[in-house]
Every structure is written in structure tokens, then in C-alpha cells.
Design a protein around this motif. Structure first.
Motif, PDB file in Angstrom:
ATOM      1  N   LYS A  40      28.253  63.526  55.144  1.00  0.00           N
ATOM      2  CA  LYS A  40      27.574  64.459  54.714  1.00  0.00           C
ATOM      3  C   LYS A  40      27.153  65.845  55.286  1.00  0.00           C
ATOM      4  N   GLN A  41      27.126  65.155  56.649  1.00  0.00           N
ATOM      5  CA  GLN A  41      26.430  66.853  56.917  1.00  0.00           C
ATOM      6  C   GLN A  41      27.307  68.148  57.062  1.00  0.00           C
ATOM      7  N   PRO A  42      26.434  69.345  57.855  1.00  0.00           N
ATOM      8  CA  PRO A  42      27.412  70.336  57.142  1.00  0.00           C
ATOM      9  C   PRO A  42      28.351  70.113  58.626  1.00  0.00           C
ATOM     10  N   ARG A  43      28.044  70.016  60.013  1.00  0.00           N
ATOM     11  CA  ARG A  43      28.620  69.984  60.928  1.00  0.00           C
ATOM     12  C   ARG A  43      29.935  68.642  61.136  1.00  0.00           C
ATOM     13  N   MET A  44      29.810  67.197  60.121  1.00  0.00           N
ATOM     14  CA  MET A  44      30.553  66.741  59.764  1.00  0.00           C
ATOM     15  C   MET A  44      31.969  66.343  59.147  1.00  0.00           C
ATOM     16  N   ILE A  45      31.470  67.982  57.997  1.00  0.00           N
ATOM     17  CA  ILE A  45      32.529  67.886  56.890  1.00  0.00           C
ATOM     18  C   ILE A  45      32.776  69.294  57.502  1.00  0.00           C
ATOM     19  N   GLY A  46      32.610  69.934  58.069  1.00  0.00           N
ATOM     20  CA  GLY A  46      33.531  70.717  58.751  1.00  0.00           C
ATOM     21  C   GLY A  46      34.316  70.339  60.114  1.00  0.00           C
ATOM     22  N   LEU A  47      33.617  69.312  60.783  1.00  0.00           N
ATOM     23  CA  LEU A  47      35.287  69.127  61.526  1.00  0.00           C
ATOM     24  C   LEU A  47      35.931  68.077  60.807  1.00  0.00           C
ATOM     25  N   LEU A  48      36.201  67.462  59.512  1.00  0.00           N
ATOM     26  CA  LEU A  48      36.608  67.118  58.603  1.00  0.00           C
ATOM     27  C   LEU A  48      37.201  67.895  58.224  1.00  0.00           C
ATOM     28  N   LEU A  49      37.291  68.852  57.609  1.00  0.00           N
ATOM     29  CA  LEU A  49      38.446  69.811  57.366  1.00  0.00           C
ATOM     30  C   LEU A  49      39.038  70.066  58.706  1.00  0.00           C
TER      31      LEU A  49
ATOM     32  N   LEU B 225      36.531  59.560  62.088  1.00  0.00           N
ATOM     33  CA  LEU B 225      36.125  58.214  62.245  1.00  0.00           C
ATOM     34  C   LEU B 225      35.014  57.755  63.354  1.00  0.00           C
ATOM     35  N   ARG B 226      35.607  58.336  64.189  1.00  0.00           N
ATOM     36  CA  ARG B 226      35.124  57.521  65.150  1.00  0.00           C
ATOM     37  C   ARG B 226      33.460  58.453  65.816  1.00  0.00           C
ATOM     38  N   LEU B 227      33.490  60.232  65.606  1.00  0.00           N
ATOM     39  CA  LEU B 227      32.607  60.815  65.668  1.00  0.00           C
ATOM     40  C   LEU B 227      31.729  60.334  65.180  1.00  0.00           C
ATOM     41  N   VAL B 228      32.189  60.237  63.245  1.00  0.00           N
ATOM     42  CA  VAL B 228      30.789  59.353  62.643  1.00  0.00           C
ATOM     43  C   VAL B 228      30.123  58.080  62.954  1.00  0.00           C
ATOM     44  N   ARG B 229      31.102  57.683  63.621  1.00  0.00           N
ATOM     45  CA  ARG B 229      30.602  56.164  63.792  1.00  0.00           C
ATOM     46  C   ARG B 229      29.226  56.582  65.502  1.00  0.00           C
ATOM     47  N   ASP B 230      30.030  56.946  65.926  1.00  0.00           N
ATOM     48  CA  ASP B 230      29.097  57.879  67.134  1.00  0.00           C
ATOM     49  C   ASP B 230      27.404  57.821  67.018  1.00  0.00           C
ATOM     50  N   GLU B 231      27.823  59.087  65.618  1.00  0.00           N
ATOM     51  CA  GLU B 231      26.521  59.556  65.715  1.00  0.00           C
ATOM     52  C   GLU B 231      25.487  58.630  64.500  1.00  0.00           C
ATOM     53  N   MET B 232      26.546  57.870  63.895  1.00  0.00           N
ATOM     54  CA  MET B 232      25.251  57.029  62.842  1.00  0.00           C
ATOM     55  C   MET B 232      24.547  55.911  63.941  1.00  0.00           C
ATOM     56  N   ALA B 233      24.809  55.859  65.161  1.00  0.00           N
ATOM     57  CA  ALA B 233      24.848  54.831  66.581  1.00  0.00           C
ATOM     58  C   ALA B 233      23.447  55.217  67.381  1.00  0.00           C
TER      59      ALA B 233
ATOM     60  N   THR C 243       7.993  53.747  63.672  1.00  0.00           N
ATOM     61  CA  THR C 243       8.341  52.964  62.640  1.00  0.00           C
ATOM     62  C   THR C 243       9.029  53.525  61.849  1.00  0.00           C
ATOM     63  N   THR C 244       9.142  54.901  61.924  1.00  0.00           N
ATOM     64  CA  THR C 244       9.528  55.591  60.588  1.00  0.00           C
ATOM     65  C   THR C 244      11.273  55.646  60.499  1.00  0.00           C
ATOM     66  N   THR C 245      11.536  55.801  62.511  1.00  0.00           N
ATOM     67  CA  THR C 245      13.562  56.527  62.600  1.00  0.00           C
ATOM     68  C   THR C 245      13.879  54.710  61.968  1.00  0.00           C
ATOM     69  N   HIS C 246      14.909  54.884  61.527  1.00  0.00           N
ATOM     70  CA  HIS C 246      16.049  54.142  61.191  1.00  0.00           C
ATOM     71  C   HIS C 246      17.624  54.627  60.792  1.00  0.00           C
ATOM     72  N   ARG C 247      18.259  53.173  60.977  1.00  0.00           N
ATOM     73  CA  ARG C 247      19.755  53.996  61.198  1.00  0.00           C
ATOM     74  C   ARG C 247      20.192  54.344  59.651  1.00  0.00           C
ATOM     75  N   ARG C 248      20.910  55.406  60.195  1.00  0.00           N
ATOM     76  CA  ARG C 248      21.629  56.219  59.407  1.00  0.00           C
ATOM     77  C   ARG C 248      22.807  55.738  58.896  1.00  0.00           C
ATOM     78  N   THR C 249      22.813  55.533  57.378  1.00  0.00           N
ATOM     79  CA  THR C 249      24.378  55.066  56.497  1.00  0.00           C
ATOM     80  C   THR C 249      25.292  56.017  56.977  1.00  0.00           C
ATOM     81  N   PHE C 250      26.529  55.947  56.824  1.00  0.00           N
ATOM     82  CA  PHE C 250      28.060  56.442  57.243  1.00  0.00           C
ATOM     83  C   PHE C 250      27.977  57.128  56.159  1.00  0.00           C
ATOM     84  N   LEU C 251      27.171  57.158  54.721  1.00  0.00           N
ATOM     85  CA  LEU C 251      27.784  58.283  54.151  1.00  0.00           C
ATOM     86  C   LEU C 251      26.774  59.571  54.535  1.00  0.00           C
ATOM     87  N   GLN C 252      24.873  59.568  55.072  1.00  0.00           N
ATOM     88  CA  GLN C 252      24.558  60.546  55.195  1.00  0.00           C
ATOM     89  C   GLN C 252      25.248  60.911  56.935  1.00  0.00           C
ATOM     90  N   VAL C 253      25.401  60.370  56.972  1.00  0.00           N
ATOM     91  CA  VAL C 253      25.983  61.476  58.361  1.00  0.00           C
ATOM     92  C   VAL C 253      27.111  62.006  58.179  1.00  0.00           C
TER      93      VAL C 253
END
Length: 300
Positions: free
Chosen positions: A30-39, A271-279, A18-28
């Protein structure tokens, strides 16, 4: 004999965290890996954008070079007789714009008009427009044999800053031979009325009412001969070109569009990678249960 009740299979117990919940787009995001990919993707998009702009510059450079070559070839070819390329009242083809022609006839100073609002080298002034009564177009009169008589050609002598400059001009009398660049007559949505010796457009369909006919469907910008800029009094005009005729090279434009599309795809991929991570595809938690589909959806 007693009948035993059918046995019921044991219920499957699913341990739900019950502690697992879907993360928001911003939360995903802001991850260092996603910021690196964005750059990385933004850099790729920037490079694609620059390459697209370079291709667009190339497109206009090639068009400009083609226009310069066309003008040089037209000058090298020399003037043709007007009757060899255009007959009176014949439709004016776009390929005739900028063609240098020779014609013999007489000026009619009484019909001279000024065309206001024309710019030359950053200054706004007037075109000097004069009817030219053609006597020889190189065909010995054959081009107007079926018409009511010799035709009239509208001649733009050149450009002047003030009407007084045009009033001081003197035109030769008698038959003369001149050369000039051909240009298509100007269209107008309204009437091209002649008021006080001026007309807003070189609308030949209206000028025929002022000068009589038959008349040519194009006019000429004088380059040499009596009454031309080389005789003094008026400023020379550049060789006419078709509006938009020196447009960009289509092949390079398509290349530019392709590079810009590639840049857009790079951003969309992030954007697609972030959405996949959210899923939940890369949470690093427990694997998805065998009885459920992607991202917790029921299996088919």
C-alpha cells in the motif's frame, strides 16, 4: 604464587529495538511508491498482452493467406489424371487432399447413398454419394492390372436440403469424364452401416462391402462434368482441406507466447520487490548488524 583467573572478554551488548516488527505484504504493497510501480508493471503487462494477441492474429492471417495461395495454385495447375496421383487401394496421402483430378467411367445410380447431417452455408442437409465405375484413370488400366478388376471411386455429387431433392436427380448413362477434388475417406469408431439408403460416414472400408471392389482409399467431390453441381440439382461443395491444415503460423505463435511471458514477468517482478521490502531491504532504518546476515539471519 597465586594464579590469577583468566580474564573473560566483555560480553557484546546488542541494542534490540523491540518496537521493530516485520511488516505484512499488504502494508508494504500500500505504499505510494509500490502502488506507482504496480501501475507501471501492470501497464507493461497489458502492452505485452496486446502485442501477444496481435502476433496470434498475425499467425492465423498468414495461415489463411497460405491456404488461399495453395488453393489458387491448385486451381491454376488444372486437373491431373486420377491414376497419376492415386492408385486403387493405395494409401491416401494428406498432400492429396484438395487435389483436382480427372477420371472416366460410369455412374452406378443403384448404389447412390445419402450422408445426413452435413452443413453447407449454415444449413444442415445431405451429401449425395454415388459409386463411379472407373474405366480410365489415365494409365490405360495399368494401375489396377494386378487387382480383380476395374476399381470403384466414391463420388460426392453435391449437397441437397432434403432426400426428395436427391430422389429427383437423374444421372447420365454410359461412359462420362468428370473432375473433382480429392478427399480422404472418413474414419469411424463403429460400423458405417447403410440403412434405408443412408450412411453416416463416407467410410470406404465399409462401402466396399456395399459396392464391391477394388476401391480407392479416397473419394472425390465433383466440380464439373455430367452429374456435377454445374449440371444443376445439387449445391456445390467447397474445396476440401485437411482438418487443422490451415493452423496458425508457429513462428508467430512463439512470438505471442514470448510477449505473454514478458507480461507475466513484469507482475512477478513487482511481487518480488514487495517481498524484498518486507525482508527489510528498503526500510530506511539502521543498517543490518555486521554479525547478522540478510534480513537478520545469522552470518555463515
Amino acid at each position: 604464587m597465586p594464579v590469577s583467573a583468566p580474564s573473560t572478554p566483555p560480553s557484546k551488548v546488542i541494542d534490540v529495538d523491540t518496537t521493530t516488527h516485520r511488516r505484512t505484504f499488504l502494508q508494504v504493497a500500500k505504499q505510494p511508491r509500490m502502488i506507482g510501480l504496480l501501475l507501471v508493471f501492470v501497464l507493461a503487462a497489458f502492452v505485452c498482452g496486446r502485442l501477444g494477441a496481435w502476433q496470434l492474429d498475425r499467425a492465423y492471417e498468414r495461415a489463411e493467406l497460405a491456404a488461399q495461395q495453395e488453393a489458387a495454385e491448385a486451381v491454376a495447375a488444372g486437373p491431373a489424371w486420377l491414376g497419376d496421383v492415386l492408385a486403387p487401394q493405395e494409401s491416401f496421402l494428406g498432400e492429396l487432399v484438395g487435389r483436382e483430378v480427372r477420371v472416366t467411367g460410369e455412374y452406378d445410380p443403384s448404389g447412390t447413398l445419402l450422408v445426413p447431417g452435413r452443413a453447407l452455408e449454415g444449413r444442415v442437409g445431405y451429401l449425395v454419394l454415388t459409386p463411379f465405375r472407373v474405366s480410365d484413370d489415365g494409365t490405360g488400366g495399368a494401375s489396377w492390372a494386378d487387382l480383380s478388376g476395374p476399381p470403384v471411386l466414391a463420388l460426392v455429387q453435391g449437397w441437397v436440403a432434403e432426400p426428395a431433392d436427391a430422389a429427383a436427380l437423374t444421372l447420365p448413362s454410359g461412359e462420362v469424364t468428370v473432375t473433382g477434388w480429392l478427399q480422404a475417406g472418413e474414419s469411424t469408431s463403429g460400423s458405417a452401416a447403410v440403412v434405408d439408403g443412408q450412411t453416416d460416414h463416407i467410410a470406404l472400408s465399409a462401402l466396399v462391402n456395399e459396392w464391391g471392389g477394388p476401391i480407392y482409399t479416397g473419394y472425390a467431390v465433383l466440380t464439373s462434368g455430367p452429374g456435377s453441381p454445374e449440371e444443376g440439382g445439387v449445391a456445390a461443395l467447397p474445396r476440401p482441406t485437411i482438418d487443422g491444415g490451415s493452423g496458425a503460423n508457429l513462428q508467430n505463435i512463439f512470438y505471442a507466447l514470448q510477449w505473454w511471458l514478458f507480461g507475466g514477468f513484469a507482475v512477478l517482478l513487482w511481487l518480488r520487490l514487495v517481498r524484498d521490502e518486507m525482508a527489510g531491504g528498503r526500510r530506511g532504518g539502521a543498517p543490518t548488524d555486521a554479525d547478522t546476515g540478510i534480513a537478520g539471519l545469522p552470518a555463515a
